[in-house]
Write an enzyme that holds these catalytic residues in place. Structure first.
Site, PDB file in Angstrom:
ATOM      1  N   HIS A  35       7.211   3.327   0.601  1.00 45.80           N
ATOM      2  CA  HIS A  35       7.310   2.002  -0.024  1.00 45.80           C
ATOM      3  C   HIS A  35       6.189   1.080   0.439  1.00 45.80           C
ATOM      4  CE1 HIS A  35       8.908   0.050   3.643  1.00 45.80           C
ATOM      5  NE2 HIS A  35       9.648   1.136   3.816  1.00 45.80           N
ATOM      6  N   CYS A  42      10.902   5.242   7.561  1.00 41.05           N
ATOM      7  CA  CYS A  42      10.284   5.262   6.238  1.00 41.05           C
ATOM      8  C   CYS A  42       8.760   5.274   6.348  1.00 41.05           C
ATOM      9  CB  CYS A  42      10.740   4.064   5.417  1.00 41.05           C
ATOM     10  SG  CYS A  42      12.438   4.189   4.821  1.00 41.05           S
TER      11      CYS A  42
END
Length: 321
Positions: A213, A229
């Site tokens: 992301h 992440c």
């Protein structure tokens, strides 16, 4: 993270590469490809016809308004990469006229050139888009942020499952608990906008809770700072978001050592800090030296030089002369 103590035959060592312990590359500098790549977008390179080398190291001159992080972002490198390439330059005030080295030369991971390959030790993502309409095969590479201590980014082969534009963020229980202990409990959901840590684009992986992301804190790109992440600069995630199909393979590896050989026949070595922060030991040194001598000939490896590169583990490409 160690290797076996004996010197592995080449095919056996290649098998070990699949575990992400070490990346071995036959490195040839394709000067013709480099010349044609000047017209490609940032981070895009033609795949070399021979060898695994893309890009080149170069220097730029800082202005009085630049920070080292500004320069890194402009030139497609991350925090650790720019810092290790310029250890004597101030992160926040390089100074007008300061020469800054851009370490924009990369050895492709020794993995199948398909989908996305993420080398957490290198803090870098490689994307191999499917060529279209007779295009020459290409690779794109971008700096990333990954999981910090106790929140290591998981390794292994997975795939993309969904693309989310303007995602909402639902703080996990661990974050809500820690924030509550500080007396600052977060909302149950953070809507899209400048306060959203996922940024404007997110690609979900087939590992529950893990995404590739954007970010609202781009200074953290090139660091181990997330909860597992994979973070990208906003402009980088935007550039790949619409072009990465759902179901794209994502191969996450931890390859802290790369070896290569140039067209002139010389050997090169590159070492990064292992994500488990364990120092490279004698077993690793013996295996690396064995591979160099397998290619260069008995007695051609410099133990002291190899040992120094492994000890420093600063990500710099070093010729083994």
């Amino acid at each position: 993270m160690t290797l076996t103590a004996h010197l592995l035959p080449f095919q056996q060592f290649k098998h070990r590469l699949a575990s992400g312990v070490v990346a071995l590359s036959t490195w040839l500098i394709a000067t013709g490809a480099l010349a044609s790549e000047t017209e490609l977008p940032k981070g895009h390179f033609l795949l070399p016809e021979a060898g695994n080398m893309i890009g080149q190291v170069y220097t730029v001159t800082a202005s009085d308004e630049d920070t080292l992080l500004d320069i890194a972002r402009e030139h497609n490198v991350g925090y650790e990469e720019i810092r290790m390439a310029n250890p004597d330059v101030s992160i926040w005030v390089p100074g007008e006229g300061t020469e800054v080295t851009i370490p924009s030369q990369f050895i492709l991971p020794d993995e199948p050139r398909t989908g996305i390959v993420i080398n957490v030790a290198e803090l870098r993502l490689y994307y191999y888009p499917e060529p279209e309409n007779g295009e020459a095969p290409r690779v794109e590479t971008y700096p990333i942020g990954i999981g910090r201590d106790a929140y290591n980014t998981p390794l292994g082969i997975t795939e993309t499952t969904m693309r989310l534009e303007n995602p909402a963020w639902y703080p996990p229980a661990s974050i809500r608990r820690e924030a509550a202990e500080r007396g600052d409990p977060p909302p149950a959901v953070v809507p899209p906008g400048p306060d959203n840590p996922l940024g404007q684009y997110a690609i979900l992986l087939d590992i529950p809770g893990y995404l590739i992301h954007g970010t609202n804190q781009p200074d953290g790109i090139g660091m181990r700072a997330s909860r597992g992440c994979i973070r990208m600069h906003p402009e980088d995630i935007e550039s790949v978001f619409w072009r990465v199909p759902v179901g794209t393979q994502v191969n996450i590896i931890d390859a802290p050592i790369k070896l290569g050989w140039g067209a002139e026949g010389n050997a090169y070595i590159q070492a990064f800090t292992a994500t488990d922060e364990q120092a490279f030991g004698m077993e690793t040194l013996l295996n690396v030296v064995g591979l160099i001598e397998e290619h260069e000939g008995e007695g051609r490896a410099n133990y002291e030089q190899v040992s120094r590169v492994l000890e420093e583990a600063n990500g710099q490409v070093v010729p083994l002369s």
